[in-house]
Design an enzyme around this catalytic site. Structure first.
Site, PDB file in Angstrom:
ATOM      1  N   LEU A   1       0.847  -1.200   0.000  1.00 56.67           N
ATOM      2  CA  LEU A   1       0.000   0.000   0.000  1.00 56.67           C
ATOM      3  C   LEU A   1       0.881   1.248   0.000  1.00 56.67           C
ATOM      4  O   LEU A   1       1.681   1.456   0.905  1.00 56.67           O
ATOM      5  CB  LEU A   1      -0.914   0.008   1.226  1.00 56.67           C
ATOM      6  CG  LEU A   1      -1.884   1.186   1.333  1.00 56.67           C
ATOM      7  CD1 LEU A   1      -2.902   1.148   0.202  1.00 56.67           C
ATOM      8  CD2 LEU A   1      -2.592   1.170   2.684  1.00 56.67           C
TER       9      LEU A   1
ATOM     10  N   HIS B   1       4.981   2.000  12.674  1.00 58.75           N
ATOM     11  CA  HIS B   1       5.618   3.269  12.339  1.00 58.75           C
ATOM     12  C   HIS B   1       4.556   4.367  12.356  1.00 58.75           C
ATOM     13  O   HIS B   1       3.390   4.119  12.034  1.00 58.75           O
ATOM     14  CB  HIS B   1       6.244   3.156  10.951  1.00 58.75           C
ATOM     15  CG  HIS B   1       7.144   4.293  10.582  1.00 58.75           C
ATOM     16  ND1 HIS B   1       6.665   5.499  10.117  1.00 58.75           N
ATOM     17  CD2 HIS B   1       8.505   4.408  10.595  1.00 58.75           C
ATOM     18  CE1 HIS B   1       7.678   6.304   9.860  1.00 58.75           C
ATOM     19  NE2 HIS B   1       8.804   5.666  10.139  1.00 58.75           N
TER      20      HIS B   1
END
Length: 377
Positions: free
Chosen positions: A125, A229
């Site tokens: 993605l 993250h």
């Protein structure tokens, strides 16, 4: 207008630019033109059904119809771990007790695992920074669920996603520095790149086979196990809204969590319905906030297309489209399309969930009616 379509041969430059701008940490799409070309070739073989279904790699591009450029990519890997062994760490618990001393100790461990073998993975993605916002990321991600829904026989009953773990701006991972670097004589970015290139044999050859006792790791490493993250937080929240949950597995390099869901439980799939295209000559405004938009899929295996329309154009049996939208979607009046809400909790005028996929339920006379009145208002 933004439209989802299969990745094409001429997308290499756009894909390389996006991968270059993404920086380090995006394992499946490193900025390597040769690798990206191989992925494009693999995807083309998949959509043209020239490879085994279990070896398929379905990569979708988000195209800006005004510029013709690919501005985003997302994908589905039909099965993992069949050619190259697929590794994760499983977070487990080891219990030691002594009645004599009155001690009962629970110790978290990391155990090398191949549990996701033969499972479908949603992956790759990536959205250009210039197109973030406005529901574009939702479309890019959730279009994959519409494809999974249409062609379930090509995928496993359960799907998963590996989320990007914590690393700094220089691509350094606290977990790698504390653990992986002790067994691999290389930097995190190099090991991550090798894995993305498909060279994973070094993992089996060098990674310890025995449990890793988490308390023996430094605080900085323990703190990132199972965390994503900061740039991946929106993607994780979107998957959680779809029904994905953490399954106890983490990435062996950066400790990012693995989330999974059964296909039939995914929200987009549960709430999707069929309608028939009705092309109208009446002017149509395509402007609407994400909460008031629906995704529309043309249900094609090879020429898959998805775009969004305002929900107000959905009728009891039809969805209205302008000729321009119909052309971009490669549909005509009377064709069956699949609809699903773009945003969870948004406006959705359809309440009869679980409609049948059998297009014969609407008589052929009605289909002919829609086609013969393709300019109805």
């Amino acid at each position: 207008m933004l439209v989802i379509r299969p990745l094409q041969e001429n997308d290499l430059d756009d894909l390389y630019t996006m991968a270059l701008n993404a920086g380090k940490g995006l394992t499946t799409l490193p900025a390597d033109r040769e690798l990206l070309q191989r992925k494009i070739d693999h995807a083309r073989e998949t959509f043209n059904q020239r490879c085994a279904p279990e070896a398929g790699l379905y990569l979708f591009a988000l195209q800006d119809s005004d510029t013709g450029k690919a501005v985003g990519i997302s994908g589905i890997e039909a099965r993992v771990g069949l050619d190259e062994v697929f590794y994760n760490y499983r977070l487990s618990l080891t219990v030691n007790a002594s009645k004599e001393l009155g001690v009962h100790v629970r110790t978290p461990t990391l155990q090398l695992s191949n549990d996701m073998t033969d499972t479908s993975e949603i992956c790759s993605l990536l959205l250009s920074d210039d197109y973030k916002g406005g529901g574009n990321g939702l479309l890019l991600s959730r279009c994959r669920f519409m494809y999974l829904d249409e062609f379930r026989k090509h995928f496993s009953e359960k799907v998963f996603a590996e989320m990007r773990g914590v690393s700094d701006r220089n691509g350094q991972s606290p977990l790698w520095d504390a653990l992986g670097a002790k067994f691999f004589d290389m930097e995190f970015s190099e090991a991550d790149k090798l894995s993305g290139l498909g060279n994973k044999s070094f993992i089996a050859e060098l990674m310890p086979k025995y449990p890793i006792y988490v308390p023996m790791l430094p605080d900085s490493a323990r703190a990132v196990i199972g965390r994503v993250h900061e740039n991946t937080v929106p993607a994780l929240k979107m998957l959680q809204a779809e029904g994905f949950n953490f399954n106890g597995l983490v990435d062996i390099f950066d400790g990012g969590p693995v989330v999974e869901a059964f296909v039939h439980n995914i929200r987009t799939i549960r709430e999707s319905v069929n309608r028939y295209v009705l092309i109208t000559s009446k002017p149509m405004s395509l402007e609407a906030p994400p909460a008031e938009r629906v995704m529309v899929s043309n249900r094609s295996f090879r020429d898959f297309r998805v775009t969004t329309l305002p929900a107000k154009y959905i009728g009891p049996e039809t969805v209205r489209m302008s000729p321009e939208v119909a052309e971009a979607m490669q549909v005509q009046s009377g064709d069956s399309v699949r609809l699903a809400p773009l945003k969870e909790g948004g406006f959705w005028p359809i309440h009869s969930h679980g409609e049948s996929d059998n297009t014969d339920e609407i008589s052929q006379s009605r289909i002919r009616k829609y086609r013969s009145h393709s300019s109805w208002d």
